[in-house]
Design an enzyme around this catalytic site. Structure first.
Site, PDB file in Angstrom:
ATOM      1  N   ASP A 106       4.137   5.257  17.435  1.00 56.79           N
ATOM      2  CA  ASP A 106       5.091   5.701  18.464  1.00 56.79           C
ATOM      3  C   ASP A 106       4.866   4.961  19.827  1.00 56.79           C
ATOM      4  O   ASP A 106       4.127   5.275  20.534  1.00 56.79           O
ATOM      5  CB  ASP A 106       5.099   7.342  18.538  1.00 56.79           C
ATOM      6  CG  ASP A 106       6.470   7.639  18.738  1.00 56.79           C
ATOM      7  OD1 ASP A 106       7.303   7.101  19.292  1.00 56.79           O
ATOM      8  OD2 ASP A 106       6.623   8.929  18.462  1.00 56.79           O
ATOM      9  N   ASP A 213      10.582   5.069  20.858  1.00 59.57           N
ATOM     10  CA  ASP A 213      11.149   6.232  21.580  1.00 59.57           C
ATOM     11  C   ASP A 213      12.232   6.055  22.351  1.00 59.57           C
ATOM     12  O   ASP A 213      12.365   5.014  23.179  1.00 59.57           O
ATOM     13  CB  ASP A 213      10.106   7.035  22.424  1.00 59.57           C
ATOM     14  CG  ASP A 213      10.335   8.345  22.831  1.00 59.57           C
ATOM     15  OD1 ASP A 213      10.595   9.158  21.945  1.00 59.57           O
ATOM     16  OD2 ASP A 213      10.482   8.509  24.054  1.00 59.57           O
ATOM     17  N   GLU A 265      14.689   5.156  17.811  1.00 60.41           N
ATOM     18  CA  GLU A 265      15.159   6.376  18.157  1.00 60.41           C
ATOM     19  C   GLU A 265      16.282   6.164  19.040  1.00 60.41           C
ATOM     20  O   GLU A 265      16.282   5.459  20.281  1.00 60.41           O
ATOM     21  CB  GLU A 265      14.133   7.430  18.614  1.00 60.41           C
ATOM     22  CG  GLU A 265      14.816   8.650  18.795  1.00 60.41           C
ATOM     23  CD  GLU A 265      14.221   9.542  19.809  1.00 60.41           C
ATOM     24  OE1 GLU A 265      14.111  10.779  19.652  1.00 60.41           O
ATOM     25  OE2 GLU A 265      13.666   9.078  20.872  1.00 60.41           O
ATOM     26  N   HIS A 339       9.790  16.277  15.029  1.00 63.87           N
ATOM     27  CA  HIS A 339       8.985  17.117  15.991  1.00 63.87           C
ATOM     28  C   HIS A 339      10.221  17.642  17.072  1.00 63.87           C
ATOM     29  O   HIS A 339       9.568  18.232  18.207  1.00 63.87           O
ATOM     30  CB  HIS A 339       7.931  16.314  16.557  1.00 63.87           C
ATOM     31  CG  HIS A 339       8.641  15.167  17.426  1.00 63.87           C
ATOM     32  ND1 HIS A 339       8.684  13.971  16.818  1.00 63.87           N
ATOM     33  CD2 HIS A 339       8.699  14.830  18.524  1.00 63.87           C
ATOM     34  CE1 HIS A 339       8.884  13.174  17.674  1.00 63.87           C
ATOM     35  NE2 HIS A 339       8.911  13.724  18.815  1.00 63.87           N
ATOM     36  N   ASP A 340      11.486  17.127  17.247  1.00 63.43           N
ATOM     37  CA  ASP A 340      12.335  17.660  18.223  1.00 63.43           C
ATOM     38  C   ASP A 340      13.530  18.494  17.635  1.00 63.43           C
ATOM     39  O   ASP A 340      14.260  18.790  18.385  1.00 63.43           O
ATOM     40  CB  ASP A 340      13.003  16.303  18.763  1.00 63.43           C
ATOM     41  CG  ASP A 340      12.272  15.433  19.628  1.00 63.43           C
ATOM     42  OD1 ASP A 340      11.117  15.723  20.081  1.00 63.43           O
ATOM     43  OD2 ASP A 340      12.487  14.119  19.522  1.00 63.43           O
TER      44      ASP A 340
HETATM   45  C1  NOJ Z   1      12.135  11.515  22.222  1.00 61.82           C
HETATM   46  C2  NOJ Z   1      11.002  12.343  21.496  1.00 61.82           C
HETATM   47  O1  NOJ Z   1      10.925  12.315  20.303  1.00 61.82           O
HETATM   48  C3  NOJ Z   1      10.760  13.689  22.236  1.00 61.82           C
HETATM   49  O2  NOJ Z   1       9.799  14.280  21.684  1.00 61.82           O
HETATM   50  C4  NOJ Z   1      10.227  13.075  23.676  1.00 61.82           C
HETATM   51  O3  NOJ Z   1      10.271  14.295  24.574  1.00 61.82           O
HETATM   52  C5  NOJ Z   1      11.490  12.157  24.233  1.00 61.82           C
HETATM   53  N1  NOJ Z   1      11.864  11.200  23.461  1.00 61.82           N
HETATM   54  C6  NOJ Z   1      11.039  11.729  25.473  1.00 61.82           C
HETATM   55  O4  NOJ Z   1      10.070  10.789  25.455  1.00 61.82           O
END
Ligand code: NOJ
Length: 576
Positions: A106, A213, A265, A339-340
């Site tokens: 990541d 990310d 992402e 994870h989000d």
């Molecule tokens: C996306 C990540 O998946 C998340 O967990 C993170 O808080 C934010 N980007 C900031 O890096």
């Protein structure tokens, strides 16, 4: 590098692969400190190889103050001692490779931690490093030392102003996420140099892929000014910015990762841009995550306002992104969980009967898996999804850890919600729902740690856990093994065209689509309906089809003309 991984690298974007996301902090703790770690992952590689996945995406394990659980990086090229050592990392890469799996890292290149050396040197007065960040004078400032008001009304993703006043700089700095995560300025060529060096560093250590990310937020608008409304519209303004494609091409070329397994992402993104990010002719990334399909239960587009998922809207979004990416030669990363996100099984199926064979829990989990794996793109599994893990069962705000959850709990209270209402929103939407420790056993702490877990283990680990599911006929885990093997062995699922099908007016909550390659045709029919319903077999073109390749409920009779009855949350994958 041995032959197996060489082959995987060469075929990286062949869409036959399945990726498994590991949230390092919650996967497996080898030393009893309550946090997952790299040796813990190594100890579970046989479990993962048995599942049949090809790549392991590890969330950040770099040194970090952990304000955002590692997405606030203070050193890009090291291992945080709480997660292990560089030797542990090398050992993990080698042990995964021996089992035919590659490691994806990541890369959090849009912002650093405020503890990163670059930011610290900026604070110490080094102008070179001040130019690494996005610094502005305050609105209405009367001169040096007077903050005035934040430069714009922009709101950060975690709630509150996107600007933080820093007296040592005499400026405000931009942070699209937490105030401890200053955004770096990609318009500065020195920053682009540094970031290419970071990616090269890990590539040379033997990783086979990368997840980037919020990478579509790296190019900020030329003019930074107020946006209409409460300031949250700045996210759309920052997404897919003016030079993002140029910066990505440059990063990919200079770090030498073209053709490797890469995924970006993409926050608040658009289809046209995702086509460009992922069409191989553009030499940017292999695939993209977009999130529109996971906003179908946001009332008025607001994550913290709850409503049931709108399945008609879900179908519309999936169709647009499936058929649209296909038309433009782009590639989707397919996923329901990460994870989000809250756990999809709770989100689309509600609660009750968790872990009970034959109940809606099982059918929802399997239906979602069929739906995702049958689409065009590369399927991702988030740890525990293959076991049917559900949302956390926390009953007080103190049990939550996530910075976003706490910020928004406060914002909800300030906005007039009662404590109960605010807690209900957090319970449904908190990112911690996906971050609870992996449920390995029915025993203490779900076998995740022999210490105190950093985040509480849900009580249902006594019914939902790997020990009980591995090898148990019909379990969620075994279903995933079967589905992964089927997907990897199927040319039509890897390369076939996708077209969404009309299910007829009696089945508004059913999503159906076909995949076609030459004379091969596979149809997926997925009911998101908690009630029984019926689809029109003739309309779907399945009346004369042969095998049911896989189903959630089993016991499908011969397909025939007319109405095909579906049970609640039933899904079928049919070969025609
Ligand atoms: C996306 C990540 O998946 C998340 O967990 C993170 O808080 C934010 N980007 C900031 O890096």
């Amino acid at each position: 590098m041995d032959e197996k991984v060489n082959t995987m690298t060469a075929q990286s974007n062949n869409k036959n692969s399945v990726v498994y996301e590991i949230y390092v902090k919650s996967f497996c703790d080898s030393d009893g400190d309550g946090l997952g770690d790299l040796p813990g992952i190594t100890s579970k590689l046989d479990y993962l190889a048995n599942l049949g996945v090809d790549y392991l995406w590890l969330t950040p394990f770099y040194p970090s103050p952990q304000r955002d659980n590692g997405y606030d990086v203070s050193d890009y090229c090291a291992v945080d001692p709480r997660y292990g050592t560089m030797e542990d990392f090398d050992e993990l890469v080698a042990a995964a490779r021996e089992r035919g799996m590659g490691i994806m890292l990541d890369m959090v290149l849009c912002h650093t931690s405020n503890q990163h050396e670059w930011f610290q040197r900026a604070l110490a007065g080094e102008e070179r490093y001040q130019r690494y960040y996005i610094l502005r004078d305050g609105k209405g400032s009367m001169g040096p030392g007077d903050p005035g008001e934040p430069p714009t009304n922009w709101q950060c993703v975690f709630g509150g102003s996107a600007w933080e006043w820093e007296p040592r700089l005499g400026k405000w700095y931009l942070h699209m996420h937490d105030s401890s995560q200053p955004d770096v300025d990609w318009a500065n060529p020195d920053v682009r140099d540094e970031m290419a060096g970071v990616v090269r560093f890990w590539k040379e250590r033997g990783v086979t892929g990368f997840r980037f990310d919020v990478i579509n937020l790296i190019s900020k608008p030329e003019v930074i000014e107020d946006v209409p409304g409460d300031g949250s519209a700045c996210r759309a303004l920052v997404a897919d910015g003016p030079h993002v494609h140029q910066y990505l091409k440059e990063l990919v070329e200079r770090s030498g990762i073209d053709g490797m397994v890469t995924v970006g992402e993409m926050a608040s993104t658009g289809l046209e841009n995702c086509i460009r990010y992922t069409n191989p002719d553009e030499h940017e990334l292999g695939m993209s995550f977009s999130f529109h399909h996971l906003k179908v239960d946001y009332r008025d587009g607001n994550k913290w306002k709850l409503m049931d998922p709108d399945i008609v809207q879900l179908r519309r979004v999936l169709r647009e992104w499936q058929e649209g990416m296909q038309a433009g030669g782009g590639c989707n990363a397919l996923f329901w969980c990460n994870h989000d996100q809250p756990r999809a099984i709770t989100r689309f199926g509600g609660t009750g009967l968790e872990g009970q064979r034959g109940g809606s829990w099982e059918h929802v989990g399997k239906m979602l898996a069929i739906c995702s794996f049958a689409m065009r793109g590369t399927p991702y599994i988030f740890q525990g999804e293959e076991l049917g893990m559900t949302n956390a069962d926390y009953t007080s705000i103190e049990q939550f850890d996530d910075v976003e959850s706490h910020n928004n709990y406060r914002i909800l209270l300030e906005g007039g919600s009662s404590q109960e209402e605010a807690l209900r929103a957090i319970q449904a939407r908190s990112r911690d729902n996906g971050r609870t420790p992996m449920q390995w056993t029915a025993g203490e702490n779900a076998g995740f740690t022999c210490g105190t877990p950093w985040l509480a283990v849900p009580a249902n680990h006594v019914r939902i856990n790997a020990e009980d599911e591995v090898g148990a006929a019909g379990s969620m885990y075994e279903f995933y093994c079967e589905l992964i093997a089927l997907r990897k062995g199927s040319q039509v699922l890897a390369d076939g065209t996708v077209r969404f099908l009309d299910t007829g007016s009696g089945a508004p909550k059913v999503i159906a689509f076909e995949r076609v390659l030459g004379s091969e045709r596979v149809v997926a029919i997925c009911s998101f309906d908690s009630e029984g319903c019926a689809v029109d077999a003739d309309g779907l073109g399945i009346a004369a089809c042969g095998d049911v390749l896989l189903s959630t409920h089993g016991g499908i009779g011969k397909l025939s003309h007319g109405a095909l009855a579906l049970r609640p949350y039933e899904a079928l994958l049919i070969a025609c």
